[in-house]
Design an enzyme around this catalytic site. Structure first.
Site, PDB file in Angstrom:
ATOM      1  N   ARG A  45     133.787 111.231 118.759  1.00 24.31           N
ATOM      2  CA  ARG A  45     134.413 112.555 118.826  1.00 24.31           C
ATOM      3  C   ARG A  45     135.917 112.503 119.129  1.00 24.31           C
ATOM      4  O   ARG A  45     136.617 113.480 118.947  1.00 24.31           O
ATOM      5  CB  ARG A  45     133.678 113.413 119.872  1.00 24.31           C
ATOM      6  CG  ARG A  45     132.288 113.852 119.415  1.00 24.31           C
ATOM      7  CD  ARG A  45     131.429 114.360 120.565  1.00 24.31           C
ATOM      8  NE  ARG A  45     130.845 113.277 121.369  1.00 24.31           N
ATOM      9  CZ  ARG A  45     130.054 113.453 122.414  1.00 24.31           C
ATOM     10  NH1 ARG A  45     129.759 114.683 122.807  1.00 24.31           N
ATOM     11  NH2 ARG A  45     129.568 112.431 123.085  1.00 24.31           N
ATOM     12  N   ASN A  85     123.704 118.254 133.818  1.00 20.26           N
ATOM     13  CA  ASN A  85     123.666 116.855 134.242  1.00 20.26           C
ATOM     14  C   ASN A  85     125.082 116.286 134.225  1.00 20.26           C
ATOM     15  O   ASN A  85     125.709 116.191 133.179  1.00 20.26           O
ATOM     16  CB  ASN A  85     122.757 116.076 133.277  1.00 20.26           C
ATOM     17  CG  ASN A  85     122.756 114.580 133.575  1.00 20.26           C
ATOM     18  OD1 ASN A  85     122.977 114.177 134.720  1.00 20.26           O
ATOM     19  ND2 ASN A  85     122.509 113.768 132.561  1.00 20.26           N
ATOM     20  N   ARG A 125     163.495 101.257 133.174  1.00 15.03           N
ATOM     21  CA  ARG A 125     162.407 100.554 132.486  1.00 15.03           C
ATOM     22  C   ARG A 125     161.870  99.428 133.369  1.00 15.03           C
ATOM     23  O   ARG A 125     162.433  99.131 134.418  1.00 15.03           O
ATOM     24  CB  ARG A 125     162.917 100.035 131.149  1.00 15.03           C
ATOM     25  CG  ARG A 125     163.212 101.203 130.178  1.00 15.03           C
ATOM     26  CD  ARG A 125     163.884 100.713 128.914  1.00 15.03           C
ATOM     27  NE  ARG A 125     163.147  99.622 128.317  1.00 15.03           N
ATOM     28  CZ  ARG A 125     163.679  98.711 127.485  1.00 15.03           C
ATOM     29  NH1 ARG A 125     164.966  98.784 127.184  1.00 15.03           N
ATOM     30  NH2 ARG A 125     162.941  97.750 126.985  1.00 15.03           N
TER      31      ARG A 125
HETATM   32  C1  UD1 Z   1     125.707 112.240 128.756  1.00 19.62           C
HETATM   33  C2  UD1 Z   1     124.330 112.672 129.233  1.00 19.62           C
HETATM   34  C3  UD1 Z   1     124.310 114.175 129.416  1.00 19.62           C
HETATM   35  C4  UD1 Z   1     125.363 114.547 130.440  1.00 19.62           C
HETATM   36  C5  UD1 Z   1     126.741 114.014 130.048  1.00 19.62           C
HETATM   37  C6  UD1 Z   1     127.709 114.153 131.196  1.00 19.62           C
HETATM   38  C7  UD1 Z   1     122.705 111.117 128.303  1.00 19.62           C
HETATM   39  C8  UD1 Z   1     121.703 110.881 127.242  1.00 19.62           C
HETATM   40  N1  UD1 Z   1     123.338 112.276 128.257  1.00 19.62           N
HETATM   41  O1  UD1 Z   1     125.939 112.854 127.497  1.00 19.62           O
HETATM   42  O2  UD1 Z   1     123.028 114.603 129.885  1.00 19.62           O
HETATM   43  O3  UD1 Z   1     125.414 115.965 130.574  1.00 19.62           O
HETATM   44  O4  UD1 Z   1     126.679 112.608 129.741  1.00 19.62           O
HETATM   45  O5  UD1 Z   1     128.994 113.741 130.846  1.00 19.62           O
HETATM   46  O6  UD1 Z   1     122.892 110.255 129.146  1.00 19.62           O
HETATM   47  N2  UD1 Z   1     127.204 104.777 126.318  1.00 19.62           N
HETATM   48  C9  UD1 Z   1     126.861 103.446 126.217  1.00 19.62           C
HETATM   49  N3  UD1 Z   1     125.926 103.063 125.295  1.00 19.62           N
HETATM   50  C10 UD1 Z   1     125.314 103.954 124.473  1.00 19.62           C
HETATM   51  C11 UD1 Z   1     125.660 105.328 124.583  1.00 19.62           C
HETATM   52  C12 UD1 Z   1     126.595 105.703 125.514  1.00 19.62           C
HETATM   53  O7  UD1 Z   1     127.398 102.600 126.949  1.00 19.62           O
HETATM   54  O8  UD1 Z   1     124.480 103.519 123.667  1.00 19.62           O
HETATM   55  C13 UD1 Z   1     128.216 105.178 127.312  1.00 19.62           C
HETATM   56  C14 UD1 Z   1     129.415 105.880 126.695  1.00 19.62           C
HETATM   57  O9  UD1 Z   1     130.446 104.948 126.391  1.00 19.62           O
HETATM   58  C15 UD1 Z   1     129.843 106.839 127.806  1.00 19.62           C
HETATM   59  C16 UD1 Z   1     128.537 107.118 128.555  1.00 19.62           C
HETATM   60  O10 UD1 Z   1     127.635 106.111 128.198  1.00 19.62           O
HETATM   61  O11 UD1 Z   1     130.763 106.258 128.690  1.00 19.62           O
HETATM   62  C17 UD1 Z   1     127.984 108.496 128.202  1.00 19.62           C
HETATM   63  O12 UD1 Z   1     127.708 108.542 126.819  1.00 19.62           O
HETATM   64  P1  UD1 Z   1     128.108 109.809 125.953  1.00 19.62           P
HETATM   65  O13 UD1 Z   1     127.734 109.550 124.527  1.00 19.62           O
HETATM   66  O14 UD1 Z   1     129.489 110.225 126.230  1.00 19.62           O
HETATM   67  O15 UD1 Z   1     127.050 110.857 126.532  1.00 19.62           O
HETATM   68  P2  UD1 Z   1     127.157 112.440 126.504  1.00 19.62           P
HETATM   69  O16 UD1 Z   1     126.779 112.913 125.154  1.00 19.62           O
HETATM   70  O17 UD1 Z   1     128.452 112.863 127.043  1.00 19.62           O
HETATM   71 CA    CA Z   2     130.394 111.787 127.634  1.00 18.53          CA
END
Ligand code: UD1
Ligand code: CA
Length: 452
Positions: free
Chosen positions: A18, A177, A323
């Site tokens: 995104r 969450n 700098r």
């Molecule tokens: C997640 C939560 C959501 C919460 C929100 C809060 C889950 C499924 N959802 O959604 O409930 O409201 O955060 O900010 O947990 N990441 C990995 N590996 C993966 C996927 C993600 O390391 O396979 C890491 C991402 O880099 C990130 C974090 O986990 O730092 C959260 O993932 P992201 O995809 O941003 O989750 P949200 O959709 O924001």
């Molecule tokens: Ca997130």
């Protein structure tokens, strides 16, 4: 051994689609440092027994940014639950020592989280009777992108439902969450192993462990934490929002420490900016990383500082640029349109107008005239300029490095200095002036005659 410590797992392997960026999401900067560094810095005062960062494939840049914290690779990114699982082997030895009570799961994209808030989540889990899972609840102004917390009649969480999987009734829930969790180390990975991927995104959702723990009869709890700190940065708009909140926090901290910010909303600070007491920052000043400002310094409008160290009583700007490697000792004055790089200005040095001073060392009490330039680069290599104490460099002097000007030397205006000037000497390095009486009129007549 008593179980009194925690291990942190920071998730940072998501693709960050995104943000529409070639750069990994967690390396986008807030207040001059990568988002994920803010998370690591928030952990530091809590002294985690171990911190493991889960990163995506080919992300050496992230490994480098989080070092010395070790990183493990999750490839492909199959969801937040899967990411936690990937960190397990890196913790096995540490867990075997028996003093780790909690596994704390944090996200690399929540840069506003403070140590106090993490401590509150840990305390919520540990409160007797101890919970297997403590999750971070929050009530953001716009809940739409977040997972929602479904609570039972007793106020304990029943499950978390992701925005994409929520029905209309669940979407109406304001309690969201925050993402981060504290888990009982004895149950954490067993719960992770039970997570499936039967959902809209075909991912292993960390959030499923609430329902899983409940089904096993384990206790889950919510700590309601400030939504501002749990802001997840997924888009450029959220990046800007996080930056604004962080700037607000840093400005407030600087003012509490005794600095005057005349128009705080126009001053941009880095996370590591250090401002002393009775420092005055005029409007529209930008601090990049690595700036330390001692007491009683004035930074005037439209100055840009980065990697600079400024001693008490100095004044900088307006329109100055410091700098990396700029060191200003006590009572130095750097004025408008002066750029300083990798240069020490000894106590009381004045460089008041229109200069470039790079790769130099300038002794105490020296005066640098308007338009002085250190010619430090020949297109291939950089060279140093050394100027002694109490020297006087006349206006519009070019110092062709490497070159040394001794103590108390005097360099005449307009000089191009190519060889060393001894102490106490007067150096004149320019063409001698020639006056030709009456020739101005002759010249004018001739030029007029040539005009078509
Ligand atoms: C997640 C939560 C959501 C919460 C929100 C809060 C889950 C499924 N959802 O959604 O409930 O409201 O955060 O900010 O947990 N990441 C990995 N590996 C993966 C996927 C993600 O390391 O396979 C890491 C991402 O880099 C990130 C974090 O986990 O730092 C959260 O993932 P992201 O995809 O941003 O989750 P949200 O959709 O924001
Ligand atoms: Ca997130």
């Amino acid at each position: 051994m008593s179980r009194s410590r925690f291990a942190a797992i920071i998730l940072a392997a998501g693709e960050g689609t995104r943000l529409n960026s070639a750069r990994p999401k967690v390396l986008h900067e807030i207040a001059g440092q990568p988002m994920i560094r803010h998370v690591i810095d928030a952990l530091r005062p809590l002294d985690p027994a171990a911190t493991i960062v889960v990163i995506g494939r080919d992300l050496d840049s992230v490994t480098h940014a989080v070092a010395p914290a070790p990183s493990v690779v999750q490839s492909p990114p199959r969801g937040t639950g899967d990411a936690v699982r990937v960190a397990r082997p890196a913790l096995t030895d540490r867990l075997a020592q028996g003093d780790i009570a909690d596994i704390l799961v944090l996200f690399g994209d929540t840069p506003l989280l403070r140590a106090e808030t993490i401590a509150e989540l840990l305390a919520t889990r540990r409160r007797a009777p101890q919970a297997a899972v403590a999750i971070a609840g929050m009530r953001p102004a716009d809940p739409s992108p977040y997972g929602r917390l479904v609570l039972g009649d007793d106020g304990a969480p029943l499950r978390i439902v992701e925005a994409k999987d929520a029905d209309a009734e669940e979407r109406a829930i304001g309690l969201c969450n925050g993402g981060i969790m504290a888990l009982d180390s004895r149950h954490a990975f067993d719960l992770m192993d039970r997570i499936g991927n039967n959902n809209a995104k075909r991912e292993f959702y960390l959030t499923d462990i609430v329902a899983i723990a409940r089904a096993l009869g384990l206790l889950c709890r919510v700590a309601e934490l400030p939504a501002e700190e749990l802001l997840g940065v997924n888009t450029r708009a959220e990046l800007a929002e996080a930056e604004a909140l962080m700037q607000d926090r840093l400005r407030r901290r600087a003012m509490e420490a005794g600095a005057t910010l005349i128009a705080p909303e126009t001053v941009f600070l880095a996370a590591d900016t250090r401002l002393g007491r009775d420092v005055v920052i005029e409007p529209n000043v930008v601090f990049g990383p690595g700036v330390t400002v001692a007491d009683n310094v004035v930074i005037r409008s439209f100055s840009h500082l980065e990697g600079a160290e400024i001693a008490p009583g100095a004044t900088v700007g307006p329109f100055a640029r410091l700098r990396p490697g700029a060191v200003l000792e006590a009572d130095v004055h750097v004025g408008n349109f002066v750029e300083i790089k990798a240069t020490r200005l000894g106590a009381g040095v004045k460089a008041s107008h229109l200069s470039y001073l790079g790769d130099s060392d300038i002794g105490a009490g020296t005066n640098i005239g308007a338009g002085t330039i250190t010619c430090n680069y020949d297109g291939f290599n950089k060279f140093r300029t050394i100027i002694g104490e109490r020297a006087f460099i006349g206006s519009n002097t070019a110092l062709v490095a490497p070159v040394t000007v001794g103590d108390d030397a005097y360099v005449a205006t307009g000089s191009v200095v190519t060889s060393d000037v001894p102490a106490d000497a007067l150096a004149i390095a320019r063409a001698r002036q020639v006056d030709k009486p009456g020739r101005a009129r002759e010249l004018r007549e001739r030029l007029k005659g040539n005009k078509g």
